[in-house]
Design an enzyme around this catalytic site. Structure first.
Site, PDB file in Angstrom:
ATOM      1  N   GLU A   1      -5.119  -4.783  10.704  1.00 61.00           N
ATOM      2  CA  GLU A   1      -4.038  -3.798  10.699  1.00 61.00           C
ATOM      3  C   GLU A   1      -4.498  -3.187  12.200  1.00 61.00           C
ATOM      4  O   GLU A   1      -5.245  -1.974  12.015  1.00 61.00           O
ATOM      5  CB  GLU A   1      -3.861  -2.815   9.623  1.00 61.00           C
ATOM      6  CG  GLU A   1      -3.728  -3.512   8.345  1.00 61.00           C
ATOM      7  CD  GLU A   1      -3.191  -2.472   7.591  1.00 61.00           C
ATOM      8  OE1 GLU A   1      -1.982  -2.392   6.870  1.00 61.00           O
ATOM      9  OE2 GLU A   1      -3.929  -1.451   7.233  1.00 61.00           O
TER      10      GLU A   1
ATOM     11  N   GLU B   1      -6.663   4.725   7.658  1.00 60.33           N
ATOM     12  CA  GLU B   1      -6.552   5.911   7.361  1.00 60.33           C
ATOM     13  C   GLU B   1      -7.861   6.295   6.823  1.00 60.33           C
ATOM     14  O   GLU B   1      -8.349   7.711   6.898  1.00 60.33           O
ATOM     15  CB  GLU B   1      -5.559   6.270   6.342  1.00 60.33           C
ATOM     16  CG  GLU B   1      -4.133   6.046   7.226  1.00 60.33           C
ATOM     17  CD  GLU B   1      -3.106   5.526   6.611  1.00 60.33           C
ATOM     18  OE1 GLU B   1      -2.991   5.477   5.302  1.00 60.33           O
ATOM     19  OE2 GLU B   1      -2.057   4.847   7.261  1.00 60.33           O
TER      20      GLU B   1
ATOM     21  N   ASN C   1       0.960  -0.997   0.003  1.00 60.96           N
ATOM     22  CA  ASN C   1      -0.116  -0.103  -0.032  1.00 60.96           C
ATOM     23  C   ASN C   1       1.047   1.433   0.167  1.00 60.96           C
ATOM     24  O   ASN C   1       1.546   1.537   1.116  1.00 60.96           O
ATOM     25  CB  ASN C   1      -0.997   0.013   1.183  1.00 60.96           C
ATOM     26  CG  ASN C   1      -1.831   1.276   1.498  1.00 60.96           C
ATOM     27  OD1 ASN C   1      -1.912   2.062   0.344  1.00 60.96           O
ATOM     28  ND2 ASN C   1      -2.490   1.339   2.619  1.00 60.96           N
TER      29      ASN C   1
ATOM     30  N   SER D   1       3.496  -2.012  10.541  1.00 62.35           N
ATOM     31  CA  SER D   1       5.104  -1.751  10.700  1.00 62.35           C
ATOM     32  C   SER D   1       5.773  -2.988  10.366  1.00 62.35           C
ATOM     33  O   SER D   1       6.621  -3.548  11.047  1.00 62.35           O
ATOM     34  CB  SER D   1       5.279  -1.464  12.221  1.00 62.35           C
ATOM     35  OG  SER D   1       5.008  -0.161  12.488  1.00 62.35           O
TER      36      SER D   1
ATOM     37  N   GLY E   1       2.584   2.509  10.796  1.00 62.83           N
ATOM     38  CA  GLY E   1       3.500   3.546  10.712  1.00 62.83           C
ATOM     39  C   GLY E   1       4.243   4.029  12.104  1.00 62.83           C
ATOM     40  O   GLY E   1       4.797   5.041  12.126  1.00 62.83           O
TER      41      GLY E   1
ATOM     42  N   LYS F   1       0.009   4.178  -0.207  1.00 61.92           N
ATOM     43  CA  LYS F   1      -0.575   5.437   0.429  1.00 61.92           C
ATOM     44  C   LYS F   1      -0.204   6.622  -0.571  1.00 61.92           C
ATOM     45  O   LYS F   1      -0.318   6.482  -1.775  1.00 61.92           O
ATOM     46  CB  LYS F   1      -0.105   5.749   1.797  1.00 61.92           C
ATOM     47  CG  LYS F   1      -0.260   4.501   2.578  1.00 61.92           C
ATOM     48  CD  LYS F   1       0.003   4.660   4.168  1.00 61.92           C
ATOM     49  CE  LYS F   1      -0.194   3.169   4.765  1.00 61.92           C
ATOM     50  NZ  LYS F   1      -0.067   3.494   6.192  1.00 61.92           N
TER      51      LYS F   1
ATOM     52  N   HIS G   1      -9.551   0.851   4.922  1.00 61.48           N
ATOM     53  CA  HIS G   1      -8.370   1.207   5.400  1.00 61.48           C
ATOM     54  C   HIS G   1      -8.396   2.075   6.857  1.00 61.48           C
ATOM     55  O   HIS G   1      -9.321   3.102   7.019  1.00 61.48           O
ATOM     56  CB  HIS G   1      -7.332   1.645   4.632  1.00 61.48           C
ATOM     57  CG  HIS G   1      -5.820   1.691   4.920  1.00 61.48           C
ATOM     58  ND1 HIS G   1      -5.380   2.705   5.794  1.00 61.48           N
ATOM     59  CD2 HIS G   1      -4.984   0.712   4.916  1.00 61.48           C
ATOM     60  CE1 HIS G   1      -4.161   2.651   6.066  1.00 61.48           C
ATOM     61  NE2 HIS G   1      -3.913   1.128   5.693  1.00 61.48           N
TER      62      HIS G   1
HETATM   63  P1  13P Z   1       2.982   0.642   7.700  1.00 66.13           P
HETATM   64  O1  13P Z   1       3.543  -0.863   7.272  1.00 66.13           O
HETATM   65  O2  13P Z   1       3.610   1.856   7.097  1.00 66.13           O
HETATM   66  O3  13P Z   1       3.075   0.577   9.312  1.00 66.13           O
HETATM   67  O4  13P Z   1       1.328   0.790   7.232  1.00 66.13           O
HETATM   68  C1  13P Z   1       0.906  -0.200   7.254  1.00 66.13           C
HETATM   69  C2  13P Z   1      -0.483  -0.046   6.556  1.00 66.13           C
HETATM   70  O5  13P Z   1      -1.228   0.903   6.930  1.00 66.13           O
HETATM   71  C3  13P Z   1      -0.610  -0.723   5.198  1.00 66.13           C
HETATM   72  O6  13P Z   1      -1.889  -0.671   4.492  1.00 66.13           O
END
Ligand code: 13P
Length: 252
Positions: free
Chosen positions: A170, A100, A11, A216, A176, A13, A98
């Site tokens: 997640e 976010e 992803n 992460s 993150g 983003k 997701h």
């Molecule tokens: P990170 O791997 O940067 O923690 O993000 C995870 C994520 O939200 C993947 O969709």
């Protein structure tokens, strides 16, 4: 238990425009031979989608998806992308709900449910994301939050459509932050998700649904998480942005 091919999903983003993505794919493809025993999916931004689609067109082991679609199939929604456009552009998978989208953009379970149904109707694969916040975890509400999000997401789908989905767990506090769930934590919640899918579909069809872990993930912890029971793949943000690191994860 039915054999599930591991799924590795990147992803990106809001990272990598077309210029970066072209360089990324050039390097990634050179490092990564065709792999029939696993599925690798890229979720670039909508503006970068065509660049990645062009780069992977001869690689049947690599799939491409979009990070979000609007909950209506078309219309006056300035700035949005529809599931029909995603399908037309060559997307096979759509990330839905997701963390976010839920926590930064305020997307509700109801909106997520509409999107899942729309994506399934368009015969694309919804990858439904679920996960608790730190506050919910500390209140002992992890399983109930995940169950609520999953139940809402699959409510409007028929059994066949549910059987064709992918799920990603997640935990919000792991995204993150550099703080990963332990393999045991991931297995526990993946087990809760699997039980709910079994209750809906029965054992065999539920066993075929890949449940990915995200939050992460990096090249060091990827093999350990992937070895945990009921962890069928990884959804990776930050560590998917560098072609060498991402190639090493998908080859793990
Ligand atoms: P990170 O791997 O940067 O923690 O993000 C995870 C994520 O939200 C993947 O969709």
């Amino acid at each position: 238990m039915m054999h599930r091919k591991p799924v590795f999903a990147a992803n990106w983003k809001m990272n990598h425009g077309p210029t970066d993505a072209r360089a990324f794919m050039h390097r990634f493809l050179a490092l990564t031979p065709r792999q029939q025993d696993r599925t690798t999916i890229f979720f670039p931004s909508a503006l970068t989608f065509a660049t990645v689609a062009e780069a992977v067109k001869e690689r049947l082991d690599l799939m491409i998806g979009v990070q979000n679609v609007h909950q209506e199939p078309q219309g006056a929604f300035t700035g949005e992308n529809s599931v029909l456009m995603a399908r037309d552009a060559g997307a096979r998978v759509v990330l839905v709900g997701h963390s976010e989208r839920r926590h930064v953009f305020g997307e509700s379970d109801e909106t997520t449910a509409k999107k899942c149904a729309l994506v399934a109707e368009a015969r694309l694969i919804p990858m439904l994301c679920v996960g608790e916040t730190l506050e919910e975890r500390e209140a002992g509400a992890t399983a109930s939050v995940v169950e609520r999000q999953l139940s809402a997401g699959i409510a409007g789908l028929d059994d066949q459509q549910v059987g064709a989905m992918m799920i990603a767990y997640e935990p919000v506090w792991a995204i993150g932050t550099g703080r990963t769930a332990t393999p045991e934590d991931a297995s526990d919640i993946h087990g809760v998700i699997r039980q709910l899918l079994v209750a809906r579909l029965d054992v065999r069809p539920a066993a075929g649904i890949p449940i990915l872990y995200g939050g992460s993930v990096n090249r060091g912890n990827a093999p350990i998480l992937l070895a945990a029971s009921d962890v069928d793949g990884l959804l990776v943000g930050g560590a998917s942005l560098d072609p060498d690191g991402w190639s090493s994860i998908v080859r793990s």
